[in-house]
Design a protein around this motif. Structure first.
Motif, PDB file in Angstrom:
ATOM      1  N   PRO A 149     103.503  59.399  43.878  1.00 12.65           N
ATOM      2  CA  PRO A 149     103.345  59.692  42.444  1.00 12.65           C
ATOM      3  C   PRO A 149     102.961  58.461  41.629  1.00 12.65           C
ATOM      4  O   PRO A 149     102.232  58.583  40.634  1.00 12.65           O
ATOM      5  N   PHE A 156      99.928  63.583  39.443  1.00 14.35           N
ATOM      6  CA  PHE A 156     101.327  63.990  39.295  1.00 14.35           C
ATOM      7  C   PHE A 156     101.720  64.124  37.829  1.00 14.35           C
ATOM      8  O   PHE A 156     102.550  64.952  37.467  1.00 14.35           O
ATOM      9  N   VAL A 162     105.600  70.343  40.898  1.00 13.92           N
ATOM     10  CA  VAL A 162     105.354  69.487  42.061  1.00 13.92           C
ATOM     11  C   VAL A 162     106.024  70.120  43.273  1.00 13.92           C
ATOM     12  O   VAL A 162     107.190  70.538  43.200  1.00 13.92           O
ATOM     13  N   VAL A 184     108.430  60.670  40.710  1.00 15.33           N
ATOM     14  CA  VAL A 184     107.753  61.787  40.036  1.00 15.33           C
ATOM     15  C   VAL A 184     108.107  61.815  38.556  1.00 15.33           C
ATOM     16  O   VAL A 184     107.240  61.933  37.685  1.00 15.33           O
TER      17      VAL A 184
END
Length: 241
Positions: A149, A156, A162, A184
């Motif tokens: 990420p 992302f 995700v 993330v």
């Protein structure tokens, strides 16, 4: 006009076409889901399972799968029983709204509720192109590394969801889930993360449910976060029908 201005003009034209396509699909009751990942993430196998689950549940779905060459993915996805079409990009590293619109014209079954678009395997180029999707899903296999990420923040950062794939290999790959989640959320705070495994079927139902939920409560559209590094001249769109 300088080169950067040309790039911005290309992206702006694509965004206009994508917005028009999103509106046309909404009026037809169709939700488009854009699937992004690097090559080898397992998204084709997972999508095939999602399509098969939808067919079992009598949910009218369809899929458009893109690749540089071969129709192998379309053949695999068609085994689900859902309508599938292949889009060959002839070397282009991403899909654009004009290509999707042209491929859908005269083909998309009128009863379709959800259209899944499997983008070209690439986390750089596709991230900057809006296709007219309602839901953007970014997938990553546990074998790809927890820092993915941070390396691909545009992809992302623009995701509504995700998905972690191949979770049956997590222990063997030494996958650190906590670090991955932290990374993330550094680029996309609060985004939901779903674990999946095509081999066991884990996460398949959750992906289909997210797609169906987007029809009723569409997530806010997120435009691309950064310009695409290459310039491609768009062409005029084809009518949907």
């Amino acid at each position: 006009m300088c080169r950067s201005d040309v790039k911005q003009a290309v992206l702006a034209k694509n965004d206009d076409l994508a917005a028009d396509l999103r509106g046309d699909l909404a009026r037809q009751g169709v939700t488009m889901v854009n699937l992004l990942s690097s090559p080898g993430s397992g998204k084709t196998e997972l999508l095939g399972r999602v399509l098969a689950r939808a067919v079992e549940r009598h949910v009218p779905v369809a899929a458009l799968t893109a690749d540089l060459a071969t129709e192998n993915d379309a053949v695999r996805l068609a085994r689900s029983g859902a309508p599938v079409q292949q889009l060959l990009t002839d070397g282009l590293c991403h899909l654009e709204a004009r290509q999707v619109r042209a491929r859908l014209a005269g083909w998309l079954p009128p009863e379709t509720a959800v259209l899944f678009v499997e983008n070209v395997g690439n986390l750089v180029c596709p991230a900057s192109y809006d296709l007219g999707e309602t839901l953007r899903i970014v997938l990553m296999a546990v074998t790809e590394g927890e820092d993915k990420p941070l390396k691909y923040p545009t992809a992302f950062g623009s995701a509504h969801l995700v998905v972690v794939t191949k979770t049956d290999l997590a222990e063997a790959a030494g996958f650190d889930e906590d670090t991955f989640r932290a990374n993330v959320h550094r680029v996309n705070p609060g985004v939901e993360i779903v674990q999946s495994c095509a081999r066991t079927g884990a996460g398949v139902g959750a992906l289909l449910d997210h797609a169906l939920a987007a029809r009723d409560t569409a997530p806010p559209h997120r435009p691309p976060l950064a310009p695409h590094p290459h310039g491609h001249q768009p062409t005029a769109p084809a009518p949907l029908a």
